[in-house]
Each structure stands twice: as structure tokens, then as C-alpha cells.
Write an enzyme that holds these catalytic residues in place. Structure first.
Site, short mmCIF file in Angstrom:
data_model
loop_
_atom_site.label_atom_id
_atom_site.label_comp_id
_atom_site.label_asym_id
_atom_site.label_seq_id
_atom_site.Cartn_x
_atom_site.Cartn_y
_atom_site.Cartn_z
N ARG A 57 88.93 -33.41 -39.56
CA ARG A 57 89.45 -33.58 -38.20
C ARG A 57 88.71 -32.66 -37.22
NH1 ARG A 57 93.79 -33.66 -41.81
NH2 ARG A 57 94.96 -35.60 -41.85
N VAL A 101 96.18 -46.54 -33.69
CA VAL A 101 97.35 -45.67 -33.54
C VAL A 101 98.17 -46.07 -32.31
CG1 VAL A 101 98.16 -43.31 -33.11
CG2 VAL A 101 96.32 -43.72 -34.75
N ALA A 143 106.54 -35.43 -42.91
CA ALA A 143 107.14 -36.68 -43.39
C ALA A 143 106.56 -37.07 -44.75
CB ALA A 143 106.90 -37.79 -42.37
N ALA A 181 98.03 -37.06 -29.66
CA ALA A 181 97.95 -37.46 -31.07
C ALA A 181 96.52 -37.51 -31.59
CB ALA A 181 98.60 -38.83 -31.26
N HIS A 241 97.02 -29.31 -38.43
CA HIS A 241 97.07 -30.66 -39.00
C HIS A 241 95.69 -30.91 -39.59
CE1 HIS A 241 97.74 -34.83 -39.73
NE2 HIS A 241 96.91 -35.23 -38.78
N ALA A 257 94.47 -47.88 -26.77
CA ALA A 257 95.07 -49.03 -27.45
C ALA A 257 94.36 -49.35 -28.75
CB ALA A 257 95.05 -50.26 -26.52
N ARG A 316 108.19 -34.86 -47.37
CA ARG A 316 109.58 -35.25 -47.63
C ARG A 316 109.64 -36.54 -48.44
NH1 ARG A 316 112.66 -33.70 -41.87
NH2 ARG A 316 112.18 -31.47 -42.00
N GLN A 331 88.40 -40.44 -36.93
CA GLN A 331 87.82 -39.75 -38.09
C GLN A 331 87.22 -40.77 -39.04
OE1 GLN A 331 90.79 -37.35 -39.98
NE2 GLN A 331 89.48 -36.67 -41.66
N ASP A 360 102.54 -34.87 -41.65
CA ASP A 360 102.39 -34.15 -42.92
C ASP A 360 103.75 -33.81 -43.50
OD1 ASP A 360 99.29 -33.46 -42.53
OD2 ASP A 360 100.35 -32.99 -40.69
#
Length: 315
Positions: free
Chosen positions: A91, A17, A153, A121, A178, A14, A156, A85, A151
Site C-alpha cells: 500500500r 470500491v 472485521a 479510503a 492499514h 466510481a 473477527r 494496488q 482488518d
């Protein structure tokens, strides 16, 4: 009376993210039940209370702070728990810390009798998705990492801004880790139905230097955001919600997630970001795009980096 099908997601973690993901799930009305588990039980309880107070403004959903026994009846378990991070860290620097945390988490999930789909995730997401698959001992299509969904998204969005077109009309993918070795697949990028490289080769205002600039900003976006606000969470939360919806509604949607390669692209035994067809079974299929020689070389390099990272973990 027939019992109505209830879709349940269990969220483990929790933090920024996880809380943002829970908020996105509630706003979009994707599932019927949301269980929040966190080492800090009071934080999980507080999030559940806060989210429940928003239910009058959206669709009905049962939300509560639970424990690992709630995983038994879950369709999806989403893991966002782990060490974040920090500025200056990559990462991959998080491997040792988070792999040991995951061993305990996955064991607790499986002890409940969980028979659903994992979404991972936590970073380094490709490595930890592989770790989850190994620790869980389930079929690989049931274990999905968020991979390069964010990445992609970001790319785009940047292209939509450059071309002044709706982001939904941009077809583009980031593949690979990633992280620092990810790569844009320019050869399969389209603006509407037109290959984007036409704009470069026909000198229509977009140059290769522009594309390199866009990609660099995509690849390094997390570093810039972390430097400014300490963490990234809204974008990835939206990506996780999109992935959840594709599973719950069995959409057969193509999303760039971390999937296990079993010979695709000439690679195997590595979780890595690739366009994949997602439905209620998890990863229904991995799509093999026709890559240029340069793209294939960079993709194999990215896989090599991930494989070396996996080897550093005692599984």
C-alpha cells in the site's frame, strides 16, 4: 412547513470500491442523497442510472452523477479515487501517485464551501488521510480514514469461525497502519465476555500458533484477494457504509479507524488505526486501550513507518 433534514454523501471515485460502497448505501438506506463524481463522467452517470433502477426494491434515495459544487451541501465526502494496488505492490508503494491526485481533489472539495466530514479510503489510507487533513485545513476530527476497520472485521470473522460463534460476539481490534506493520491486540480480545487469552493459557484448544496463523491471514488478506480477483472492494465497501451510518445517525459507535493522535499512546501528528468513538462530529474520542509492552512497541514501530512515509511527501 419545516424542511426535512436531508443527509447527503458525495462519493469521489466510481471504481470497484466506490461502486460497491454506493450499492451498500442504497441497500441499507443510510442516506437521502448520493452524488457520484468520477473523472470518467460517463461511468458516474452509468452507476447513477443503474442504482436508481434498484430504488423500487429499497428505501427512497436521490442518486445522480454530479460535480464538486455538490459538495457544498454534503454531510460527508467519501474519497475512493486513486491508483489501485497491483499484485506485488504494498500500500505504501502508492504514496507518490495518489498524494498528487488528492491535492487536486481536496482543493476542489474545499472550493465548494464544504463544511462536513471527510472519509478517506484510498491507499495508503493512513498517509492519505493525513494528506487530506493538511490540504483541507480543517479540524482533525472531521477527517477520518477507513484505517483498520476492514482488518478488524477480517480478524473477527476468522475468530468467529474458529470459535464457532457469531462474529458480533467477538470483540477484537487490529491497530496500526492499514498494511504490513499492523498488529492484533490480543490483550483486549474477548469471546463474549471472556478474555480470549484464557483459551490459550488454559489449553482449551486454541494455541498461540493458531492466533499467529489467524493474524497472518488477516494481514495478508488483500494480497491473496488481489492475486485471485485483481482488487478488494466488497469488504471495505461494507466497512465504509458502517462508518457512514455511525456518522449520519450519530451513533457514538466504536470503530477502528484512522484518527489523528495528539498524545494518545505517547504519539502525535500521525493518522493511524485506533478504536475511536464516531458520531455526527466525526471522531468524538480516541480510546486508549491498555496495551502490553510488546503491543505498544509494535504500535510505535507502525507509527514510525507511517511518519517516515509522510515525510516523503511535499505538503
Amino acid at each position: 412547513m419545516l424542511k426535512q433534514k436531508v443527509s447527503r454523501v458525495v462519493l469521489i471515485g466510481a471504481g470497484f470500491v466506490g461502486s460497491s460502497y454506493a450499492f451498500a448505501l442504497l441497500n441499507q438506506g443510510i442516506v437521502s442523497e448520493l452524488v457520484i463524481i468520477d473523472q470518467n463522467e460517463r461511468k458516474a452517470e452509468g452507476d447513477a442510472m443503474d442504482l436508481n433502477h434498484g430504488i423500487p426494491f429499497t428505501t427512497p434515495m436521490r442518486i445522480w452523477a454530479g460535480d464538486y459544487s455538490d459538495c457544498k451541501d454534503a454531510d460527508i465526502v467519501v474519497i475512493t479515487a486513486g491508483v489501485n494496488q497491483k499484485p506485488g505492490e504494498t500500500r505504501l508503494d502508492l504514496i507518490g501517485k495518489n498524494s498528487s491526485i488528492f491535492k487536486q481533489i481536496v482543493a476542489s472539495i474545499m472550493e465548494s464551501g464544504f463544511n462536513g466530514i471527510f472519509i478517506v479510503a484510498t491507499n495508503p489510507v493512513d498517509v492519505l488521510t493525513y494528506v487530506t487533513w493538511k490540504y483541507a485545513g480543517v479540524s482533525p476530527e472531521r477527517v477520518i480514514g477507513s484505517g483498520t476497520i476492514l482488518d478488524t472485521a477480517r480478524l473477527r470473522y476468522m475468530l468467529s469461525d474458529a470459535f464457532q460463534m457469531d462474529a458480533h460476539s467477538i470483540q477484537a481490534y487490529i491497530m496500526g497502519e492499514h498494511g504490513d506493520t499492523e498488529l492484533p491486540i490480543w490483550s483486549n480480545t474477548y469471546v463474549g465476555a471472556r478474555p480470549m487469552m484464557d483459551y490459550v493459557t488454559e489449553n482449551m484448544g486454541i494455541t498461540q500458533a493458531d492466533l499467529d496463523y489467524y493474524f497472518t491471514n488477516v494481514r495478508d488478506a488483500a494480497y491473496h484477494i488481489i492475486d485471485r480477483k485483481g482488487a478488494t472492494y466488497y469488504g471495505i465497501a461494507m466497512g465504509l457504509a458502517r462508518l457512514t451510518k455511525a456518522i449520519v445517525r450519530s451513533e457514538n459507535s466504536i470503530l477502528s479507524v484512522s484518527s489523528l493522535l495528539t498524545g494518545q499512546y505517547g504519539l502525535e501528528d500521525v493518522y493511524i488505526g485506533v478504536p475511536s468513538v464516531i458520531n455526527h462530529t466525526g471522531v468524538r474520542e480516541i480510546l486508549e486501550l491498555r496495551l502490553t509492552d510488546d503491543e505498544m512497541s509494535k504500535f510505535h514501530h507502525s507509527a514510525k513507518v507511517l511518519k517516515e512515509a509522510i515525510q516523503s511527501i511535499k505538503l
